[in-house]
Design a protein around this motif. Structure first.
Motif, PDB file in Angstrom:
ATOM      1  N   SER A 258      37.564  56.095  43.246  1.00 41.38           N
ATOM      2  CA  SER A 258      38.526  56.903  42.646  1.00 41.38           C
ATOM      3  C   SER A 258      38.263  58.574  43.183  1.00 41.38           C
TER       4      SER A 258
ATOM      5  N   ASN B 219      41.344  59.143  50.142  1.00 39.03           N
ATOM      6  CA  ASN B 219      41.787  57.744  49.892  1.00 39.03           C
ATOM      7  C   ASN B 219      43.112  57.643  50.838  1.00 39.03           C
TER       8      ASN B 219
ATOM      9  N   ASN C 128      46.805  44.468  42.129  1.00 39.73           N
ATOM     10  CA  ASN C 128      48.288  44.140  41.799  1.00 39.73           C
ATOM     11  C   ASN C 128      49.295  45.057  42.371  1.00 39.73           C
TER      12      ASN C 128
ATOM     13  N   PHE D 219      36.033  50.066  44.931  1.00 36.81           N
ATOM     14  CA  PHE D 219      34.866  49.342  44.882  1.00 36.81           C
ATOM     15  C   PHE D 219      34.449  49.112  43.417  1.00 36.81           C
TER      16      PHE D 219
ATOM     17  N   ARG E  37      44.374  44.406  29.233  1.00 38.47           N
ATOM     18  CA  ARG E  37      43.651  45.693  29.657  1.00 38.47           C
ATOM     19  C   ARG E  37      43.404  46.650  28.828  1.00 38.47           C
TER      20      ARG E  37
ATOM     21  N   THR F 189      38.001  36.037  42.342  1.00 44.23           N
ATOM     22  CA  THR F 189      39.279  37.071  42.950  1.00 44.23           C
ATOM     23  C   THR F 189      39.254  37.027  44.563  1.00 44.23           C
TER      24      THR F 189
ATOM     25  N   ASN G  75      35.394  45.192  40.786  1.00 46.05           N
ATOM     26  CA  ASN G  75      35.152  43.862  40.706  1.00 46.05           C
ATOM     27  C   ASN G  75      35.522  43.387  42.386  1.00 46.05           C
ATOM     28  N   ALA G  76      36.862  43.510  42.329  1.00 50.15           N
ATOM     29  CA  ALA G  76      37.417  43.034  43.417  1.00 50.15           C
ATOM     30  C   ALA G  76      37.032  43.697  44.892  1.00 50.15           C
TER      31      ALA G  76
HETATM   32  P1  NAD Z   1      37.847  47.697  38.641  1.00 51.29           P
HETATM   33  O1  NAD Z   1      38.245  48.668  37.463  1.00 51.29           O
HETATM   34  O2  NAD Z   1      36.670  46.854  38.848  1.00 51.29           O
HETATM   35  O3  NAD Z   1      37.865  48.529  39.873  1.00 51.29           O
HETATM   36  C1  NAD Z   1      39.000  49.406  40.545  1.00 51.29           C
HETATM   37  C2  NAD Z   1      38.416  50.341  41.421  1.00 51.29           C
HETATM   38  O4  NAD Z   1      39.188  51.003  42.018  1.00 51.29           O
HETATM   39  C3  NAD Z   1      37.229  51.282  41.200  1.00 51.29           C
HETATM   40  O5  NAD Z   1      36.319  51.521  42.268  1.00 51.29           O
HETATM   41  C4  NAD Z   1      37.988  52.567  41.071  1.00 51.29           C
HETATM   42  O6  NAD Z   1      37.040  53.768  41.475  1.00 51.29           O
HETATM   43  C5  NAD Z   1      38.910  52.538  42.083  1.00 51.29           C
HETATM   44  N1  NAD Z   1      40.042  53.266  41.846  1.00 51.29           N
HETATM   45  C6  NAD Z   1      40.709  53.875  40.929  1.00 51.29           C
HETATM   46  N2  NAD Z   1      41.666  54.509  41.123  1.00 51.29           N
HETATM   47  C7  NAD Z   1      41.530  54.898  42.589  1.00 51.29           C
HETATM   48  C8  NAD Z   1      42.168  55.610  43.451  1.00 51.29           C
HETATM   49  N3  NAD Z   1      43.280  56.263  43.200  1.00 51.29           N
HETATM   50  N4  NAD Z   1      42.207  55.340  44.947  1.00 51.29           N
HETATM   51  C9  NAD Z   1      41.081  54.436  45.224  1.00 51.29           C
HETATM   52  N5  NAD Z   1      40.215  53.949  44.567  1.00 51.29           N
HETATM   53  C10 NAD Z   1      40.621  53.989  43.176  1.00 51.29           C
HETATM   54  O7  NAD Z   1      38.864  46.797  38.748  1.00 51.29           O
HETATM   55  P2  NAD Z   1      39.142  45.387  39.665  1.00 51.29           P
HETATM   56  O8  NAD Z   1      38.919  44.395  38.578  1.00 51.29           O
HETATM   57  O9  NAD Z   1      38.405  45.337  40.768  1.00 51.29           O
HETATM   58  O10 NAD Z   1      40.502  45.323  39.906  1.00 51.29           O
HETATM   59  C11 NAD Z   1      41.318  45.908  41.051  1.00 51.29           C
HETATM   60  C12 NAD Z   1      42.546  45.407  41.320  1.00 51.29           C
HETATM   61  O11 NAD Z   1      42.702  44.231  41.513  1.00 51.29           O
HETATM   62  C13 NAD Z   1      43.694  45.729  39.954  1.00 51.29           C
HETATM   63  O12 NAD Z   1      45.102  46.030  40.522  1.00 51.29           O
HETATM   64  C14 NAD Z   1      43.703  44.529  39.432  1.00 51.29           C
HETATM   65  O13 NAD Z   1      44.748  44.140  38.396  1.00 51.29           O
HETATM   66  C15 NAD Z   1      43.319  43.569  40.713  1.00 51.29           C
HETATM   67  N6  NAD Z   1      43.100  42.274  40.290  1.00 51.29           N
HETATM   68  C16 NAD Z   1      41.596  41.864  39.752  1.00 51.29           C
HETATM   69  C17 NAD Z   1      41.169  40.622  39.509  1.00 51.29           C
HETATM   70  C18 NAD Z   1      39.738  40.589  38.990  1.00 51.29           C
HETATM   71  O14 NAD Z   1      39.407  39.264  38.801  1.00 51.29           O
HETATM   72  N7  NAD Z   1      38.917  41.745  38.813  1.00 51.29           N
HETATM   73  C19 NAD Z   1      42.250  39.641  39.464  1.00 51.29           C
HETATM   74  C20 NAD Z   1      43.546  39.992  39.997  1.00 51.29           C
HETATM   75  C21 NAD Z   1      43.915  41.182  40.381  1.00 51.29           C
END
Ligand code: NAD
Length: 421
Positions: free
Chosen positions: A244, A280, A318, A219, A74, A190, A221-222
């Motif tokens: 966020s 949220n 996570n 909103f 990260r 994922t 990747n996941a």
């Molecule tokens: P990302 O950075 O692409 O997206 C995160 C999203 O969360 C964004 O839309 C952001 O605006 C939003 N966010 C941030 N703070 C927030 C809040 N306080 N309230 C609401 N929304 C909020 O990250 P990602 O890759 O989508 O990962 C999201 C979660 O999934 C993390 O916990 C990450 O560890 C977990 N995860 C992701 C993957 C992967 O392959 N992308 C794999 C395993 C676990």
């Protein structure tokens, strides 16, 4: 008493709870409560103005009894050693539950990528590899992308490591671009894995997914892929989503293409027209068949767990649920599916990438998806079977504890047979 929100303390508490239920050997428990190796580096990076800036970087290898360390890197301004330790522990349980040939690890750098230009990012990525070269490698510890690290960053890292070892080392890192032998199907793996788990959970609980109400927090990747796939695979209705800045809600269901456009144009999902704004906090408490936290840690705590109105809680992020919240959710009959099962699709396809790199032979997208479905569905069924086995012994345990018991049991057995205790 204030609720414990330190992620590593939470990870240790979850392990302690599982150890108590399964009667884990005390020596194995002590070995599994802490990472096996923690490396902290002060990393010099040349910046665009010619100065050198020092960044703090981490690599934690939690356990390698069942295979090399595995876990993302990260780049985040609030990165901390305790977060990296917690995530490395969860990676260990994730790889063990999926029964793939990896231990668990994690890495990170305290930095703000939004203030860095591409050259600075490349310099940092290459410098990270030089700092941790002795503790990384295809048979030692295999990194991947995580929050704010991308396939391009993986490519720079792979290139730097290869230069140091004097040969191409495609298998030393996963989540690479396809041009340098990343895997087909990695980008949405994922969320797709999460959808396979949801399909099984809905079947078990006899919930019809067609037109089922789905609420998603996050909103990125996941979250985006979860939205798209829930509609395409099941005909479900996503009624609310947030980022966020807050969220939007419409009982009629939101339109994916319109929402993406609003986010691209205004930088926020709140730019979506024809829906109600929600915070949220409100979003998490909406009436829903499925609630998918897909953003950050500690979103469902003892404060709001009693107000969750979903039948299924699919933990795509996570650590979104604290241990105290867990207890409340179980009492209220919410089917809470643990993060290290739900979001394991990413690491399962990373494992496929590593296997393909080692063999030099590549699979098509459909083959990747089919193999992912087989592994994650088996993990779900193993978890349910363990719950039933304990119920048969008069012990009611949560899905999370059942998953922990399987994962911890496998790592402990590997340590035992290797003679570590
Ligand atoms: P990302 O950075 O692409 O997206 C995160 C999203 O969360 C964004 O839309 C952001 O605006 C939003 N966010 C941030 N703070 C927030 C809040 N306080 N309230 C609401 N929304 C909020 O990250 P990602 O890759 O989508 O990962 C999201 C979660 O999934 C993390 O916990 C990450 O560890 C977990 N995860 C992701 C993957 C992967 O392959 N992308 C794999 C395993 C676990």
């Amino acid at each position: 008493m204030a609720e414990e929100l330190n992620p590593f303390k939470i990870a240790q508490r979850q392990l302690d709870d599982a150890a108590g239920i399964m009667g884990l050997d005390k020596q194995a428990h002590a070995l599994l409560r802490e990472p096996m190796r923690t490396v902290v580096a002060n990393i010099p990076v040349k910046m665009r103005d010619g100065t050198t800036k020092a960044f703090t970087g981490f690599r934690v290898m939690y356990n390698n009894a069942r295979g090399p360390g595995k876990g993302g890197i990260r780049f985040h301004p609030q990165e901390s050693l305790d977060t990296v330790k917690a995530l490395s522990a969860w990676m260990t349980w994730k790889c063990s539950l999926a029964n793939i040939q990896f231990g668990g690890a994690k890495g990170g750098v305290i930095c703000d990528t939004k203030t860095m230009n591409p050259q600075e990012l490349e310099n940092l990525s290459r410098a990270y590899m030089r700092a941790f070269r002795n503790v990384l490698g295809p048979n030692i510890d295999v990194p991947a992308p995580d929050v704010y690290t991308t396939p391009q960053i993986m490519a720079w890292m792979m290139d730097e490591y290869s230069k140091m070892s004097g040969q191409d080392e495609f298998g030393m890192i996963t989540g690479k671009p396809l041009e340098i032998w990343g895997s087909e199907g990695r980008f949405d793996s994922t969320a797709l894995g999460g959808m396979y788990v949801l399909r099984e959970a809905a079947k078990l609980k006899k919930i019809k997914m067609k037109n089922a109400k789905v609420v998603i927090q996050g909103f990125g990747n996941a979250g985006t892929f979860a939205f798209d796939l829930a509609t395409k695979m099941f005909g479900a209705k996503v009624v609310a989503i947030s980022d966020s800045t807050g969220g939007v809600y419409s009982d009629k269901g939101l339109d994916y293409a319109k929402l993406k456009k609003a986010k691209d144009e205004t930088g926020s999902v709140q730019g979506y027209k024809g829906a109600q704004s929600v915070t949220n906090e409100e979003l998490l408490e909406l009436d829903a068949d499925v609630l998918i936290p897909a953003a950050i840690e500690n979103q469902i705590t003892q404060k709001n767990a009693g107000k969750i109105n979903a039948k299924i809680l699919l933990e795509l992020a996570n650590g979104p649920v604290t241990p105290s919240a867990d207890e409340i959710l179980i009492q209220n009959g919410v089917f809470d599916l643990p993060d290290f099962l739900v979001n394991s699709g990413g690491v399962i396809v990373s494992y496929f990438e590593w296997v393909q790199n080692r063999g030099g032979y590549y699979w098509g997208e459909n083959e990747v998806y089919k193999k992912l479905d087989t592994i994650i569905t088996k993990s779900f069924n193993d978890m349910i079977q363990t719950q039933k086995d304990y119920a048969g012994k008069g012990k009611k345990i949560s899905p999370r504890m059942a998953a922990y018991i399987i994962a911890v049991g496998r790592v402990a057995a590997a340590m035992k047979v290797r003679g570590w205790y």
